[in-house]
Design an enzyme around this catalytic site. Sequence first.
Site, mmCIF file in Angstrom:
data_model
loop_
_atom_site.group_PDB
_atom_site.id
_atom_site.type_symbol
_atom_site.label_atom_id
_atom_site.label_comp_id
_atom_site.label_asym_id
_atom_site.label_seq_id
_atom_site.Cartn_x
_atom_site.Cartn_y
_atom_site.Cartn_z
ATOM 1 C CG ASP A 167 -2.072 0.961 1.110
ATOM 2 O OD1 ASP A 167 -3.231 0.515 1.017
ATOM 3 O OD2 ASP A 167 -1.815 2.195 1.132
ATOM 4 C CB ILE A 168 0.761 4.289 -2.114
ATOM 5 C CG1 ILE A 168 1.824 5.206 -2.672
ATOM 6 C CG2 ILE A 168 -0.511 5.053 -1.771
ATOM 7 C CD1 ILE A 168 1.456 5.799 -4.028
ATOM 8 C CG ASN A 213 -12.256 -0.803 4.030
ATOM 9 O OD1 ASN A 213 -12.643 -1.281 5.097
ATOM 10 N ND2 ASN A 213 -11.076 -0.228 3.895
ATOM 11 N N GLY A 254 -15.299 3.015 3.997
ATOM 12 C CA GLY A 254 -13.924 3.429 3.754
ATOM 13 C C GLY A 254 -13.349 2.993 2.422
ATOM 14 C CD GLN A 255 -14.836 -0.379 -2.598
ATOM 15 O OE1 GLN A 255 -15.984 -0.634 -2.212
ATOM 16 N NE2 GLN A 255 -14.300 -0.949 -3.658
ATOM 17 C CB SER A 256 -10.644 5.472 -1.078
ATOM 18 O OG SER A 256 -9.496 4.665 -0.924
ATOM 19 C CG HIS A 288 -8.669 -2.800 -2.479
ATOM 20 N ND1 HIS A 288 -9.612 -2.078 -3.192
ATOM 21 C CD2 HIS A 288 -8.511 -2.148 -1.307
ATOM 22 C CE1 HIS A 288 -9.994 -1.044 -2.481
ATOM 23 N NE2 HIS A 288 -9.347 -1.058 -1.322
ATOM 24 C CG LEU A 289 -7.755 -9.553 1.352
ATOM 25 C CD1 LEU A 289 -8.997 -9.480 2.213
ATOM 26 C CD2 LEU A 289 -7.463 -11.012 0.995
ATOM 27 C CG HIS A 290 -6.879 -3.076 3.062
ATOM 28 N ND1 HIS A 290 -6.138 -1.917 2.915
ATOM 29 C CD2 HIS A 290 -8.089 -2.805 2.529
ATOM 30 C CE1 HIS A 290 -6.880 -0.984 2.334
ATOM 31 N NE2 HIS A 290 -8.076 -1.501 2.092
HETATM 32 P P1 5GP Z 1 -9.675 1.441 0.465
HETATM 33 O O1 5GP Z 1 -9.703 2.737 1.214
HETATM 34 O O2 5GP Z 1 -10.373 1.560 -0.870
HETATM 35 O O3 5GP Z 1 -10.119 0.238 1.244
HETATM 36 O O4 5GP Z 1 -8.142 1.151 0.168
HETATM 37 C C1 5GP Z 1 -7.473 1.710 -0.902
HETATM 38 C C2 5GP Z 1 -6.009 1.654 -0.567
HETATM 39 O O5 5GP Z 1 -5.284 1.845 -1.757
HETATM 40 C C3 5GP Z 1 -5.563 2.737 0.420
HETATM 41 O O6 5GP Z 1 -5.005 2.122 1.566
HETATM 42 C C4 5GP Z 1 -4.552 3.550 -0.376
HETATM 43 O O7 5GP Z 1 -3.452 3.965 0.399
HETATM 44 C C5 5GP Z 1 -4.131 2.595 -1.477
HETATM 45 N N1 5GP Z 1 -3.747 3.201 -2.729
HETATM 46 C C6 5GP Z 1 -4.436 4.159 -3.405
HETATM 47 N N2 5GP Z 1 -3.797 4.463 -4.561
HETATM 48 C C7 5GP Z 1 -2.694 3.654 -4.591
HETATM 49 C C8 5GP Z 1 -1.649 3.512 -5.550
HETATM 50 O O8 5GP Z 1 -1.588 4.162 -6.602
HETATM 51 N N3 5GP Z 1 -0.675 2.604 -5.252
HETATM 52 C C9 5GP Z 1 -0.692 1.855 -4.109
HETATM 53 N N4 5GP Z 1 0.319 0.998 -3.919
HETATM 54 N N5 5GP Z 1 -1.684 1.968 -3.191
HETATM 55 C C10 5GP Z 1 -2.666 2.861 -3.439
#
Ligand code: 5GP
Length: 116
Positions: free
Chosen positions: A32-33, A89, A95-97, A102-104
């Site tokens: 994750d970035i 999420n 919190g899905q962005s 995707h699975l964290h």
């Molecule tokens: P969400 O909030 O949708 O559950 O998780 C999305 C995740 O993707 C966040 O933790 C965010 O830091 C990560 N993320 C968003 N854009 C990028 C990217 O371009 N590269 C990587 N490696 N992670 C990303």
Amino acid sequence: MAEQDCIFCSVVTGDVRAEIVFQDDRCIAFRDINPQAPVHVLIIPREHIESLDDAGRGDEPVLGHILRVAARVANDEGLTESGFRTVINTGAGAGQSVLHLHLHVLGGRPMHWPPG
Ligand code: 5GP
Ligand code: ZN
């Protein structure tokens, strides 16, 4: 969302760089970035599925697969003894962005319950 506008589809095609820790014909795991724990890896299906809510019966094999890959990644990252957390999420309210399922995989620090 169209796949050409999807950041994680761009990771799949290689147009967006990512630190990949595992990949096979069905999924990619990358760091994750913006990590929320010492180990924070995302596992995505190569195929664009917007969210768990959009997954169909035909997606069941890949959903099971990414869970098994999560355990493999956690093991490779040295989390077997300390434990790890897996999170999906679904929806903005949860919190899905990024609208590509995707699975964290999080670990390397104590995990609290309930999550925030
Ligand atoms: P969400 O909030 O949708 O559950 O998780 C999305 C995740 O993707 C966040 O933790 C965010 O830091 C990560 N993320 C968003 N854009 C990028 C990217 O371009 N590269 C990587 N490696 N992670 C990303
Ligand atoms: Zn996508």
